[in-house]
Motif scaffolding. Structure first.
Motif, PDB file in Angstrom:
ATOM      1  N   ASN A 158      75.451  -3.123   1.070  1.00  0.00           N
ATOM      2  CA  ASN A 158      74.634  -3.370   2.256  1.00  0.00           C
ATOM      3  C   ASN A 158      74.116  -4.801   2.326  1.00  0.00           C
ATOM      4  O   ASN A 158      73.234  -5.106   3.148  1.00  0.00           O
ATOM      5  CB  ASN A 158      73.462  -2.391   2.299  1.00  0.00           C
ATOM      6  N   LEU A 159      74.633  -5.662   1.482  1.00  0.00           N
ATOM      7  CA  LEU A 159      74.254  -7.069   1.502  1.00  0.00           C
ATOM      8  C   LEU A 159      74.459  -7.632   2.908  1.00  0.00           C
ATOM      9  O   LEU A 159      75.554  -7.589   3.454  1.00  0.00           O
ATOM     10  CB  LEU A 159      75.107  -7.836   0.506  1.00  0.00           C
ATOM     11  N   LYS A 160      73.410  -8.145   3.510  1.00  0.00           N
ATOM     12  CA  LYS A 160      73.488  -8.635   4.879  1.00  0.00           C
ATOM     13  C   LYS A 160      74.014 -10.072   4.886  1.00  0.00           C
ATOM     14  O   LYS A 160      73.446 -10.953   4.248  1.00  0.00           O
ATOM     15  CB  LYS A 160      72.123  -8.577   5.556  1.00  0.00           C
ATOM     16  N   VAL A 161      75.093 -10.283   5.594  1.00  0.00           N
ATOM     17  CA  VAL A 161      75.734 -11.592   5.681  1.00  0.00           C
ATOM     18  C   VAL A 161      75.770 -12.031   7.139  1.00  0.00           C
ATOM     19  O   VAL A 161      76.071 -11.237   8.032  1.00  0.00           O
ATOM     20  CB  VAL A 161      77.169 -11.539   5.115  1.00  0.00           C
ATOM     21  N   TYR A 162      75.459 -13.303   7.374  1.00  0.00           N
ATOM     22  CA  TYR A 162      75.487 -13.819   8.731  1.00  0.00           C
ATOM     23  C   TYR A 162      76.900 -14.321   9.058  1.00  0.00           C
ATOM     24  O   TYR A 162      77.267 -15.436   8.716  1.00  0.00           O
ATOM     25  CB  TYR A 162      74.436 -14.917   8.901  1.00  0.00           C
ATOM     26  N   LEU A 163      77.652 -13.455   9.695  1.00  0.00           N
ATOM     27  CA  LEU A 163      79.041 -13.746  10.042  1.00  0.00           C
ATOM     28  C   LEU A 163      79.087 -14.869  11.071  1.00  0.00           C
ATOM     29  O   LEU A 163      78.400 -14.814  12.099  1.00  0.00           O
ATOM     30  CB  LEU A 163      79.696 -12.486  10.598  1.00  0.00           C
ATOM     31  N   TYR A 164      79.893 -15.902  10.749  1.00  0.00           N
ATOM     32  CA  TYR A 164      79.988 -17.084  11.596  1.00  0.00           C
ATOM     33  C   TYR A 164      78.610 -17.716  11.820  1.00  0.00           C
ATOM     34  O   TYR A 164      78.357 -18.316  12.852  1.00  0.00           O
ATOM     35  CB  TYR A 164      80.662 -16.752  12.930  1.00  0.00           C
ATOM     36  N   PHE A 165      77.742 -17.537  10.807  1.00  0.00           N
ATOM     37  CA  PHE A 165      76.406 -18.131  10.815  1.00  0.00           C
ATOM     38  C   PHE A 165      75.470 -17.504  11.854  1.00  0.00           C
ATOM     39  O   PHE A 165      74.343 -17.965  12.015  1.00  0.00           O
ATOM     40  CB  PHE A 165      76.480 -19.645  11.056  1.00  0.00           C
ATOM     41  N   LEU A 166      75.910 -16.469  12.564  1.00  0.00           N
ATOM     42  CA  LEU A 166      75.105 -15.932  13.659  1.00  0.00           C
ATOM     43  C   LEU A 166      74.880 -14.427  13.575  1.00  0.00           C
ATOM     44  O   LEU A 166      73.754 -13.951  13.730  1.00  0.00           O
ATOM     45  CB  LEU A 166      75.768 -16.257  15.015  1.00  0.00           C
ATOM     46  N   LEU A 167      75.940 -13.662  13.369  1.00  0.00           N
ATOM     47  CA  LEU A 167      75.886 -12.210  13.491  1.00  0.00           C
ATOM     48  C   LEU A 167      75.608 -11.550  12.144  1.00  0.00           C
ATOM     49  O   LEU A 167      76.430 -11.647  11.227  1.00  0.00           O
ATOM     50  CB  LEU A 167      77.213 -11.692  14.058  1.00  0.00           C
ATOM     51  N   PRO A 168      74.455 -10.862  11.974  1.00  0.00           N
ATOM     52  CA  PRO A 168      74.157 -10.203  10.701  1.00  0.00           C
ATOM     53  C   PRO A 168      74.913  -8.882  10.574  1.00  0.00           C
ATOM     54  O   PRO A 168      74.773  -7.983  11.398  1.00  0.00           O
ATOM     55  CB  PRO A 168      72.643  -9.978  10.774  1.00  0.00           C
ATOM     56  N   VAL A 169      75.730  -8.774   9.537  1.00  0.00           N
ATOM     57  CA  VAL A 169      76.479  -7.541   9.263  1.00  0.00           C
ATOM     58  C   VAL A 169      76.477  -7.287   7.767  1.00  0.00           C
ATOM     59  O   VAL A 169      76.393  -8.223   6.969  1.00  0.00           O
ATOM     60  CB  VAL A 169      77.943  -7.640   9.766  1.00  0.00           C
ATOM     61  N   PRO A 170      76.555  -6.025   7.350  1.00  0.00           N
ATOM     62  CA  PRO A 170      76.661  -5.740   5.913  1.00  0.00           C
ATOM     63  C   PRO A 170      78.023  -6.167   5.390  1.00  0.00           C
ATOM     64  O   PRO A 170      79.030  -6.101   6.107  1.00  0.00           O
ATOM     65  CB  PRO A 170      76.474  -4.218   5.839  1.00  0.00           C
ATOM     66  N   ILE A 171      78.058  -6.571   4.151  1.00  0.00           N
ATOM     67  CA  ILE A 171      79.297  -7.127   3.593  1.00  0.00           C
ATOM     68  C   ILE A 171      80.413  -6.100   3.544  1.00  0.00           C
ATOM     69  O   ILE A 171      81.593  -6.451   3.610  1.00  0.00           O
ATOM     70  CB  ILE A 171      79.035  -7.749   2.203  1.00  0.00           C
ATOM     71  N   TRP A 172      80.072  -4.803   3.450  1.00  0.00           N
ATOM     72  CA  TRP A 172      81.135  -3.800   3.366  1.00  0.00           C
ATOM     73  C   TRP A 172      81.961  -3.762   4.652  1.00  0.00           C
ATOM     74  O   TRP A 172      83.146  -3.446   4.631  1.00  0.00           O
ATOM     75  CB  TRP A 172      80.576  -2.427   3.041  1.00  0.00           C
TER      76      TRP A 172
END
Length: 313
Positions: A226-240
């Protein structure tokens, strides 16, 4: 607000552990109060932290070469290499991520020099792992640090993932094990790719650090799905979600031929190795709850969501 990684309590002014990078409340801010993985590696009475390259630290803990004396039987000691704080390898303790990134960009420059002076044949012989010449064993390693010429997207995408994700994985598993994971997954990903190419009669070969980068991402996915990553520096999504996305793209590429010019098998092999390694170490380690651009207070280092994924490998 930030959530304590130990008890889950929301904190306005959280603490960040400098040993593991986790976010904690006042009750769990001390390493001994949150079972900090760094405590297991603090084996040197003189305060030398063992991150995997120091023979002078007791090898009974995790990450050392396996010796606590100058007469150790460690590999580096037998080779006469000083891995202590003042030794040549001592400078890389905790910084292997940056070392590998430096090598990647140095090799990128050398690639172009070779390509424009000696020609494509020399370039392929030095940097491309190929089904036509698997006996060129040096390319098993050089291909990991090489990228498609004139393609900043290829090298840039992989560099972003290694920079943001690699330093977290290195912090938790130690510099030695991180180096072994990076090189081992990179080599096996390349060999897997050219094995499929040989079966298909495709002489293209492969190069790039995507296999190693996806292995790193696989480790973090297991440690904290569930590590939250900011995809393309904008969109927060879990790493899974990102991991499943890359797994799906790789499967489509392997089975359906989607995304020509991408080494899908290498991606799949690297990701699988990372997931397996993550399963192996997950009971001993913990990961931060979020990645955020700028490294906001108590939330761990920041970064984008995943490898660039394009280019030959």
């Amino acid at each position: 607000m930030a959530k304590c990684d130990a008890c889950g309590r929301e904190e306005n002014m959280p603490y960040q552990c400098r040993h593991c990078g986790g976010t904690y409340c006042g009750d769990h801010r001390l390493p001994e109060n949150h079972s900090c993985p760094g405590l297991e590696n603090w084996n040197d009475p003189d305060g030398v932290f063992d991150s995997g390259f120091d023979d002078t630290v007791d090898g009974s803990g995790g990450g050392g070469w396996g010796s606590s004396t100058a007469e150790s039987n460690g590999i580096a000691s037998r080779l006469g290499i000083n891995t202590g704080p003042g030794g040549i390898l001592g400078y890389f303790r905790g910084n292997v991520t940056y070392l590998f990134l430096g090598i990647i960009w140095a090799v990128f420059l050398i690639e172009h020099i070779v390509l424009f002076t000696l020609g494509e044949a020399a370039f392929r012989a030095l940097f491309v792992i190929s089904p036509a010449n698997p006996e060129y064993v040096w390319t098993w390693v050089t291909s990991i640090f090489s990228h498609a010429p004139l393609s900043l997207f290829h090298i840039g995408g992989n560099s972003i993932v290694i920079f943001f994700f690699g330093r977290i994985v290195e912090r938790y598993v130690g510099s030695r094990d991180f180096a072994l994971l990076f090189l081992g997954s990179g080599v096996l990903a390349g060999l897997g790719q050219i094995a499929i190419q040989a079966y298909q009669g495709n002489p293209a070969g492969a190069l790039g650090a995507s296999g190693a980068a996806l292995a790193i991402m696989g480790v973090l996915t297991v440690l904290n799905p569930n590590l939250k990553v900011y995809l393309y520096f904008l969109l927060p999504v879990p790493i899974w979600v990102i991991t499943i996305g890359y797994a799906g793209l790789s499967a489509l590429g392997i089975v359906g031929g989607v995304g020509g010019g991408i080494a899908h098998v290498a991606h799949a092999v690297g990701l699988a190795l990372g997931l397996l390694y993550g399963q192996r170490v997950k009971d001993k380690l913990s990961a931060p709850g979020q990645l955020q651009l700028g490294g906001g207070m108590g939330r761990g280092p920041g970064g984008p969501g995943g490898p660039g994924g394009r280019g030959p490998f």
